[in-house]
Design a protein around this motif. Structure first.
Motif, PDB file in Angstrom:
ATOM      1  N   SER A  61       0.817  -1.215   0.000  1.00 18.29           N
ATOM      2  CA  SER A  61       0.000   0.000   0.000  1.00 18.29           C
ATOM      3  C   SER A  61       0.849   1.263   0.000  1.00 18.29           C
ATOM      4  CB  SER A  61      -0.931   0.001   1.221  1.00 18.29           C
ATOM      5  OG  SER A  61      -0.173  -0.054   2.425  1.00 18.29           O
ATOM      6  N   TYR A  65       0.261   4.321  -2.548  1.00 14.01           N
ATOM      7  CA  TYR A  65      -0.164   5.620  -2.026  1.00 14.01           C
ATOM      8  C   TYR A  65       0.729   6.736  -2.569  1.00 14.01           C
ATOM      9  CZ  TYR A  65      -2.160   8.962   1.248  1.00 14.01           C
ATOM     10  OH  TYR A  65      -2.818  10.045   1.791  1.00 14.01           O
ATOM     11  N   THR A  69      -0.516  10.160  -4.520  1.00 10.66           N
ATOM     12  CA  THR A  69      -0.195  11.524  -4.090  1.00 10.66           C
ATOM     13  C   THR A  69       0.706  12.244  -5.085  1.00 10.66           C
ATOM     14  OG1 THR A  69       1.639  10.662  -2.752  1.00 10.66           O
ATOM     15  CG2 THR A  69      -0.463  10.999  -1.644  1.00 10.66           C
ATOM     16  N   CYS A 123      -4.758  14.254   3.020  1.00  9.05           N
ATOM     17  CA  CYS A 123      -4.058  12.971   2.998  1.00  9.05           C
ATOM     18  C   CYS A 123      -4.017  12.364   4.390  1.00  9.05           C
ATOM     19  CB  CYS A 123      -2.634  13.140   2.477  1.00  9.05           C
ATOM     20  SG  CYS A 123      -2.529  13.665   0.755  1.00  9.05           S
ATOM     21  N   TYR A 126      -0.928   6.955   3.718  1.00  3.38           N
ATOM     22  CA  TYR A 126      -0.906   5.548   3.331  1.00  3.38           C
ATOM     23  C   TYR A 126      -2.246   4.843   3.513  1.00  3.38           C
ATOM     24  CZ  TYR A 126       3.971   6.721   3.286  1.00  3.38           C
ATOM     25  OH  TYR A 126       5.163   7.359   3.020  1.00  3.38           O
ATOM     26  N   HIS A 127      -3.314   5.630   3.623  1.00 11.14           N
ATOM     27  CA  HIS A 127      -4.633   5.023   3.733  1.00 11.14           C
ATOM     28  C   HIS A 127      -5.661   5.704   2.832  1.00 11.14           C
ATOM     29  CE1 HIS A 127      -8.645   4.170   5.480  1.00 11.14           C
ATOM     30  NE2 HIS A 127      -8.127   2.987   5.710  1.00 11.14           N
TER      31      HIS A 127
END
Length: 288
Positions: A61, A65, A69, A123, A126-127
């Motif tokens: 992930s 991610y 971004t 943001c 990472y999720h």
């Protein structure tokens, strides 16, 4: 008949009093009830459209991610995105000590329509990444966004929303949400035993990630909304398919069901020109 004969009759007719006419008069109600009128709201003519799509990709992930971004790279792979630039960044987040996109200027081209707007970016590292334009608001609680101290406040909207031209806008509200969830995958051992029977050393768990995309859009006019009915449902699927292709080009085949791509992924750059792309590439290489 002589005129002298008509004069007495005419005189008698004029002297007769008129017959009174009785007209009923009804009392006026004290509280008259007005007939209600039905108004069609703009939200009825231009309903909020929600589009969704998801994929399970054979990559960690964290590197995916970093691709999401990397907003400046969007025009190279996302359909309908003509240009994209990051105009400001957040404060450093307390966990990873990184600065993330805060606002971005994008231009969408779709047939005869061309719309430039500024999105407010949020943001959750990472999720989740949410991009809000127009009246859209982030769904991420402000308690989880300490690196965006002015999130979900009127001051934030006033300071970050770009003034639109006087012409008719395409959207009044647009929210794009990318969400990543780890999806562990453990291939069957080569000897045919079940994963529970296989040894951990010979049957390691390979990282896989479920990527979910949600788009919530409300068009500025009923005409735009009607024209989008046929094409809009396909947009989310097209975008996530393009993202999957982008990941495959930059990261290789990854950990597919066949377990291919472990060595060939090393040394591949994660992005070109992104604010976090090079770090994502280092993260991928160090994990292998």
């Amino acid at each position: 008949m002589k005129a002298t004969t008509l004069l007495p009759r005419l005189s008698k007719t004029l002297s007769t009093p008129p017959v009174p006419i009785s007209i009923p008069i009804y009392p006026r109600p004290k509280n008259p009830t007005l007939k209600s009128q039905t108004f069609v709201s703009s939200s009825t003519l231009n309903p909020l459209q929600t589009l969704t799509a998801s994929r399970i990709l054979p990559y960690p992930s964290s590197v995916l991610y970093n691709l999401i971004t990397d907003i400046p790279s969007y025009p190279t792979f996302l359909p309908f995105c003509a240009s994209a630039t990051i105009s400001s960044t957040s404060q450093a987040d307390p966990t990873h000590h990184k600065r993330w996109p805060r606002t971005a200027d994008l231009r969408i081209g779709w047939g005869a329509y061309n719309e430039s707007f500024r999105s407010r970016i949020y943001c959750l590292p990472y999720h989740t990444l949410e991009a809000c334009a127009g009246s859209a608001q982030t769904s991420i609680p402000s308690s989880q966004l300490p690196h965006y101290p002015d999130s979900n406040t009127p001051e934030a909207d006033k300071n970050t929303q770009q003034q639109q031209p006087s012409r008719q806008q395409l959207f009044t509200s647009l929210l794009t949400r990318w969400t990543l969830s780890e999806f562990p995958f453990k291939p069957l051992p080569s000897d045919g035993r079940s994963p529970q029977e296989g040894a951990a050393e010979t049957n390691p768990s390979h990282p896989r990630t479920e990527v979910s995309l949600v788009i919530e859009a409300q068009f500025a006019s009923a005409v735009y909304s009607a024209l989008s009915q046929a094409a809009a449902p396909k947009v989310a699927g097209m975008m996530i398919e393009a993202f999957e292709k982008r990941a495959r080009e930059l990261l290789g085949k990854g950990h597919g069901v066949e377990g291919a791509g472990h060595e060939e992924n090393k040394g591949r750059p994660v992005s070109s020109g992104g604010v976090v792309g090079e770090e994502g590439a280092r993260s991928w290489n160090e994990s292998h």
